[in-house]
Write a protein that holds these residues in place. Structure first.
Motif, PDB file in Angstrom:
ATOM      1  N   SER A 106       8.434  -1.967   4.231  1.00  0.00           N
ATOM      2  CA  SER A 106       8.621  -2.460   2.767  1.00  0.00           C
ATOM      3  C   SER A 106       9.667  -3.546   2.635  1.00  0.00           C
ATOM      4  N   ASN A 123       1.810   3.592  -3.078  1.00  0.00           N
ATOM      5  CA  ASN A 123       1.321   2.086  -3.414  1.00  0.00           C
ATOM      6  C   ASN A 123       1.298   0.934  -2.467  1.00  0.00           C
ATOM      7  N   ILE A 148       1.443  -3.296  -1.524  1.00  0.00           N
ATOM      8  CA  ILE A 148       1.352  -4.650  -2.258  1.00  0.00           C
ATOM      9  C   ILE A 148       0.543  -5.501  -1.001  1.00  0.00           C
ATOM     10  N   SER A 152      -0.006  -5.633  -6.548  1.00  0.00           N
ATOM     11  CA  SER A 152       0.318  -4.355  -6.742  1.00  0.00           C
ATOM     12  C   SER A 152      -0.953  -3.327  -6.621  1.00  0.00           C
ATOM     13  N   THR A 179       4.603  -1.953   1.413  1.00  0.00           N
ATOM     14  CA  THR A 179       4.883  -0.548   0.736  1.00  0.00           C
ATOM     15  C   THR A 179       5.802  -0.831  -0.189  1.00  0.00           C
ATOM     16  N   ASP A 180       5.971   0.045  -1.384  1.00  0.00           N
ATOM     17  CA  ASP A 180       7.162   0.053  -2.158  1.00  0.00           C
ATOM     18  C   ASP A 180       8.280   0.680  -1.990  1.00  0.00           C
ATOM     19  N   ARG A 231       9.838  -8.560  -6.822  1.00  0.00           N
ATOM     20  CA  ARG A 231       9.562  -7.207  -7.361  1.00  0.00           C
ATOM     21  C   ARG A 231      10.234  -7.167  -8.911  1.00  0.00           C
TER      22      ARG A 231
END
Length: 186
Positions: free
Chosen positions: A77, A100, A102, A123, A142-143, A186
């Protein structure tokens, strides 16, 4: 006399905004998956009270390639992007199932290296996905939490990459390339 590299400033970090995924925005890199029902029933689309289904994309693993479905768990992340990979022969589809992702993508320049002027980040939420063309440079983040994805790729590309990453065998179907540091904004 040589300069002491410990006193040199770190190279600048370039911010990379994270965009919402749309078919139009992703078109230079491949295809968005999970688009809405096409609006008309034909040979590749069906709608009923019980279910709808429609043609989304005809996946191409490349000449002589075999389709392969992978289960992938992404855990990275960190917003810093310093390496990209590409696959020469096959498309590659990534569809988040839980969590989610990216997806960072760039087209190749005239020498086959990533064209950093085209670098973008999208995203991707469960219910959507992407399919990248062969030769598209990419990385995934990842988020913040582990994300499970389904990946559609070419079996020989997976075997080639695993041999490279685990045994140091030169990769022939893929390539990794270090880049100047980019940071997801972000």
């Amino acid at each position: 006399m040589m300069a002491d590299s410990r006193n040199m400033p770190a190279p600048p970090v370039t911010p990379l905004p994270v965009e919402a995924l749309t078919a139009e925005a992703f078109a230079p890199f491949g295809w968005m998956l999970g688009k809405p029902f096409p609006g008309k029933v034909d040979a590749a689309a069906y709608a009923s009270a019980g279910s709808d289904f429609w043609h989304e994309h005809a996946f191409n693993p490349g000449t002589g390639g075999e389709h392969e479905i992978l289960w992938v768990k992404y855990r990275v992340s960190t917003p810093s992007i310093d390496r990209l990979e590409t696959h020469h022969l096959t498309e590659q589809a990534v569809i988040p199932l839980v969590g989610n992702i990216i997806q960072i993508v760039a087209v190749s320049d005239g020498n086959g290296a990533p064209d950093l002027a085209t670098l973008r980040a999208f995203s991707i939420l469960p219910g959507n996905g992407i399919c990248m063309r062969p030769g598209i440079w990419h990385a995934t983040r990842t988020d913040g939490q582990e994300t499970t994805c389904m990946m559609l790729t070419r079996g020989s590309t997976t075997a080639d990459l695993v041999d490279h990453l685990t045994r140091g065998v030169p990769a022939t179907e893929s390539r990794l390339h270090d880049i100047n540091r980019f940071q997801l904004d972000r």
